[in-house]
Design a protein around this motif. Structure first.
Motif, PDB file in Angstrom:
ATOM      1  N   GLY A 107       0.763  -1.093   0.020  1.00  9.14           N
ATOM      2  CA  GLY A 107      -0.149  -0.191  -0.169  1.00  9.14           C
ATOM      3  C   GLY A 107       1.044   1.675  -0.665  1.00  9.14           C
ATOM      4  O   GLY A 107       0.580   2.250   0.035  1.00  9.14           O
ATOM      5  N   ARG A 304      -4.819   3.912   0.256  1.00  4.80           N
ATOM      6  CA  ARG A 304      -4.740   3.759   1.160  1.00  4.80           C
ATOM      7  C   ARG A 304      -5.133   4.499   2.647  1.00  4.80           C
ATOM      8  O   ARG A 304      -5.492   5.106   3.267  1.00  4.80           O
ATOM      9  CB  ARG A 304      -4.816   2.165   1.982  1.00  4.80           C
ATOM     10  CG  ARG A 304      -5.127   1.777   3.069  1.00  4.80           C
ATOM     11  CD  ARG A 304      -5.397  -0.137   3.523  1.00  4.80           C
ATOM     12  NE  ARG A 304      -3.084  -0.095   3.781  1.00  4.80           N
ATOM     13  CZ  ARG A 304      -2.319  -0.993   3.611  1.00  4.80           C
ATOM     14  NH1 ARG A 304      -3.220  -1.689   2.567  1.00  4.80           N
ATOM     15  NH2 ARG A 304      -1.171  -0.969   3.282  1.00  4.80           N
ATOM     16  N   GLN A 307      -6.942   7.544   1.824  1.00  8.30           N
ATOM     17  CA  GLN A 307      -8.372   7.671   1.930  1.00  8.30           C
ATOM     18  C   GLN A 307      -8.527   7.639   3.543  1.00  8.30           C
ATOM     19  O   GLN A 307      -9.456   8.307   4.080  1.00  8.30           O
ATOM     20  CB  GLN A 307      -8.517   6.053   1.444  1.00  8.30           C
ATOM     21  CG  GLN A 307     -10.267   6.382   1.878  1.00  8.30           C
ATOM     22  CD  GLN A 307     -11.368   6.728   0.808  1.00  8.30           C
ATOM     23  OE1 GLN A 307     -10.829   6.634  -0.351  1.00  8.30           O
ATOM     24  NE2 GLN A 307     -11.655   8.209   1.716  1.00  8.30           N
ATOM     25  N   GLU A 308      -7.313   7.356   4.983  1.00 12.59           N
ATOM     26  CA  GLU A 308      -7.694   6.827   5.525  1.00 12.59           C
ATOM     27  C   GLU A 308      -7.565   8.816   6.190  1.00 12.59           C
ATOM     28  O   GLU A 308      -8.228   9.006   7.049  1.00 12.59           O
ATOM     29  CB  GLU A 308      -6.266   6.538   6.435  1.00 12.59           C
ATOM     30  CG  GLU A 308      -6.228   6.616   8.007  1.00 12.59           C
ATOM     31  CD  GLU A 308      -4.924   6.247   8.319  1.00 12.59           C
ATOM     32  OE1 GLU A 308      -3.636   6.756   8.805  1.00 12.59           O
ATOM     33  OE2 GLU A 308      -4.636   4.928   7.933  1.00 12.59           O
TER      34      GLU A 308
END
Length: 356
Positions: A107, A304, A307-308
């Protein structure tokens, strides 16, 4: 048969010495795993200016910058499962990576061993073609590089800079475990720095803003800093010697790093995210070895983590402080950006592209 390409319109630099102007080009038609979107807002990053002026070298012209993108989905490929027509989505600094190496598997696409595909200034995976960014009306992006936006639609222009400035500051704050009980310094109160202050404060840290301008004190406190230090004031700097757990240095101009390294406590880290066109003066070794201090660097985050970050900012009501401009005002915005005459990020209303 489906179209192989879709006409798009944008603003491009034709060379390092010419101003940006209208430019028509072709995007690929959406494939099975692609998301097509109309660009609503695009933030203006200092990287855009570095690229179109070829200050980092390697710019492919014509260049359509822009990697802080918020748009509305207009079409999806048959294998797309996360998005549907009408969704509000974001696209950041990457639109692809090799998807085979260990960083990609972990990621960490931004550290792809084979080089990620930048949203602009390519090269595109597989074809090697140049990529064109968000100073345009339309984009086509792989689903796995498209992000959900959950902020209120009234905030969308101010969300756009989170796709670069937000994740550039969130990623190192997250990776070095910033949280309650930590004393954190943010160097510089510009497009990156003001996001660093907001995010570090939301993480629960005691935030100290370092600036060369005493006039930014009130703004820094409004944004979430608990203290403001004028870095040209030796007494103010000395009062904080050896006391910081972490310093995030956002300044994109060469400067003396030692002045900040001595402020770190034992095992403290200063991470650089500003990227000057010429190198910083080399720091002294003893300031590092005597307190086991660390000088580090950080890029953006992976998809990832991006988006967090977007979800974290939505939860905490964080957006960028912005000034909305027309597309045909971009050169004026660049000139003002060079003078730090913006609080704190320009965002292009892409609806103005039609009239530009």
């Amino acid at each position: 048969m489906p179209q192989a390409h879709v006409e798009a319109h944008g603003y491009a630099a034709q060379s390092a010495t010419t101003p940006l102007g209208p430019f028509s080009f072709e995007r690929r038609a959406p494939g099975a795993t692609d998301v097509a979107l109309d660009v609503l807002h695009c933030g203006v990053c200092h990287s855009d200016l570095h690229t179109v002026r070829d200050e980092w070298g390697g710019t492919i012209f014509p260049s359509v910058p822009g990697h802080e993108i918020v748009g509305r989905v207009t079409a999806v490929g048959p294998l797309v499962s996360k998005f549907k027509v009408g969704d509000i989505v974001g696209v950041g600094c990457m639109v692809d990576s090799c998807q085979r190496c260990k960083p990609c598997a972990d990621g960490l696409e931004q550290y792809c061993d084979n080089g990620f595909t930048g949203t602009y200034n390519g090269p595109e995976q597989g074809t090697g073609a140049n990529t064109y960014g968000g100073y345009s009306n339309h984009m086509v992006v792989r689903e796995s590089f498209v992000l959900r936006i959950s902020h209120d639609e009234k905030q969308l222009a101010a969300v756009a800079p989170l796709l670069c400035a937000g994740i550039t500051t969130y990623s190192p704050l997250r990776e070095w475990g910033v949280g309650p009980g930590h004393k954190v310094g943010i160097v510089g109160l510009g497009g990156l720095g003001h996001m660093g202050v907001k995010i570090a404060a939301a993480m629960g840290a005691h935030v100290v803003l370092f600036t060369t301008s005493a006039g930014k004190r009130e703004d820094a406190l409004r944004l979430g800093a608990k203290e403001v230090v004028v870095s040209k004031n030796t007494e103010e700097m000395a009062a904080h010697a050896g006391s910081f757990d972490f310093i995030l240095n956002t300044v994109a101009a060469p400067h003396d790093l030692d002045a900040f390294l001595v402020l770190l406590k034992l095992d403290g880290t200063m991470t650089l995210v500003g990227a000057p066109a010429s190198p910083h003066p080399s720091p002294g070794v003893f300031n590092l070895i005597m307190k086991r201090r660390r000088l580090a660097g950080s890029l953006i985050g992976g998809i990832r983590q991006t988006q967090e970050m977007l979800d974290f900012c939505a939860q905490h009501g964080i957006v960028s402080d912005i000034e909305v401009i027309r597309m045909d005002e971009i050169e004026t915005a660049y000139a003002r950006m060079l003078k730090s005459d913006v609080k704190y990020r320009f965002v292009v209303d892409m609806a103005t592209l039609k009239a530009a």
